[in-house]
Design an enzyme around this catalytic site. Sequence first.
Site, PDB file in Angstrom:
ATOM      1  N   GLU A  26       0.826  -1.207   0.000  1.00 26.62           N
ATOM      2  CA  GLU A  26       0.000   0.000   0.000  1.00 26.62           C
ATOM      3  C   GLU A  26       0.859   1.256   0.000  1.00 26.62           C
ATOM      4  O   GLU A  26       0.602   2.190  -0.745  1.00 26.62           O
ATOM      5  CB  GLU A  26      -0.940  -0.001   1.209  1.00 26.62           C
ATOM      6  CG  GLU A  26      -1.830   1.208   1.311  1.00 26.62           C
ATOM      7  CD  GLU A  26      -2.854   1.321   0.189  1.00 26.62           C
ATOM      8  OE1 GLU A  26      -3.337   2.458  -0.056  1.00 26.62           O
ATOM      9  OE2 GLU A  26      -3.197   0.315  -0.456  1.00 26.62           O
ATOM     10  N   TYR A  50       7.742   4.281   1.817  1.00 24.52           N
ATOM     11  CA  TYR A  50       8.209   5.650   1.994  1.00 24.52           C
ATOM     12  C   TYR A  50       9.534   5.640   2.732  1.00 24.52           C
ATOM     13  O   TYR A  50       9.703   4.912   3.725  1.00 24.52           O
ATOM     14  CB  TYR A  50       7.180   6.450   2.802  1.00 24.52           C
ATOM     15  CG  TYR A  50       7.580   7.874   3.077  1.00 24.52           C
ATOM     16  CD1 TYR A  50       7.557   8.832   2.069  1.00 24.52           C
ATOM     17  CD2 TYR A  50       7.987   8.267   4.342  1.00 24.52           C
ATOM     18  CE1 TYR A  50       7.928  10.147   2.321  1.00 24.52           C
ATOM     19  CE2 TYR A  50       8.354   9.577   4.604  1.00 24.52           C
ATOM     20  CZ  TYR A  50       8.329  10.509   3.591  1.00 24.52           C
ATOM     21  OH  TYR A  50       8.694  11.814   3.843  1.00 24.52           O
ATOM     22  N   TYR A  76      11.902   1.497  -9.163  1.00 24.14           N
ATOM     23  CA  TYR A  76      11.223   0.203  -9.237  1.00 24.14           C
ATOM     24  C   TYR A  76      11.678  -0.590 -10.455  1.00 24.14           C
ATOM     25  O   TYR A  76      11.918  -1.801 -10.374  1.00 24.14           O
ATOM     26  CB  TYR A  76       9.711   0.389  -9.277  1.00 24.14           C
ATOM     27  CG  TYR A  76       9.128   1.046  -8.041  1.00 24.14           C
ATOM     28  CD1 TYR A  76       9.629   0.783  -6.768  1.00 24.14           C
ATOM     29  CD2 TYR A  76       8.077   1.940  -8.142  1.00 24.14           C
ATOM     30  CE1 TYR A  76       9.094   1.382  -5.645  1.00 24.14           C
ATOM     31  CE2 TYR A  76       7.531   2.550  -7.020  1.00 24.14           C
ATOM     32  CZ  TYR A  76       8.045   2.263  -5.777  1.00 24.14           C
ATOM     33  OH  TYR A  76       7.515   2.854  -4.662  1.00 24.14           O
TER      34      TYR A  76
END
Length: 158
Positions: free
Chosen positions: A83, A86, A131
């Site tokens: 979800e 950070y 990513y």
Amino acid sequence: MIRTATVEDVPVIHAMIRELADYEKALHEARATEEQLRRALFGEHPAAYAHLAVSDEDGEPVGFALWFLNFSTWRGVHGVYLEDLYVRPERRGGGHGKALLAELARICVERGYGRLEWSVLNWNAPSIAFYESLGARPQDEWTVYRLSGGALAELGGA
């Protein structure tokens, strides 16, 4: 270092969620309270899980990953949906984000889960590049839909 979050970490997780919302230009939408997070993460039936990246120097939390299980009907196994990921801006570039993702990937492999998935805002080029450097690929053929607010209430018969 990566560690599983404890109930004592709820205030710092909450603070970092608000920092992330501010970064994503949506602080006004971040309405979760510490008590809601406490129940979701550590209640009788946890809805989500969290891991913290902590500084090797002082042990202070510098980032977090909040995730929950999903399920693939085609594969017949669970997966992890990330979800939120950070890392505080001043601590980026130190490998904390990669370490958090590696821990979730390890959990998937260890438990036989088939996927580790997440969403990223289209404008967030630094995160997308990060990513993709890890081997993650966008799922271009899928579009996320959401019901919320009045549309959710109307369909739900409220």
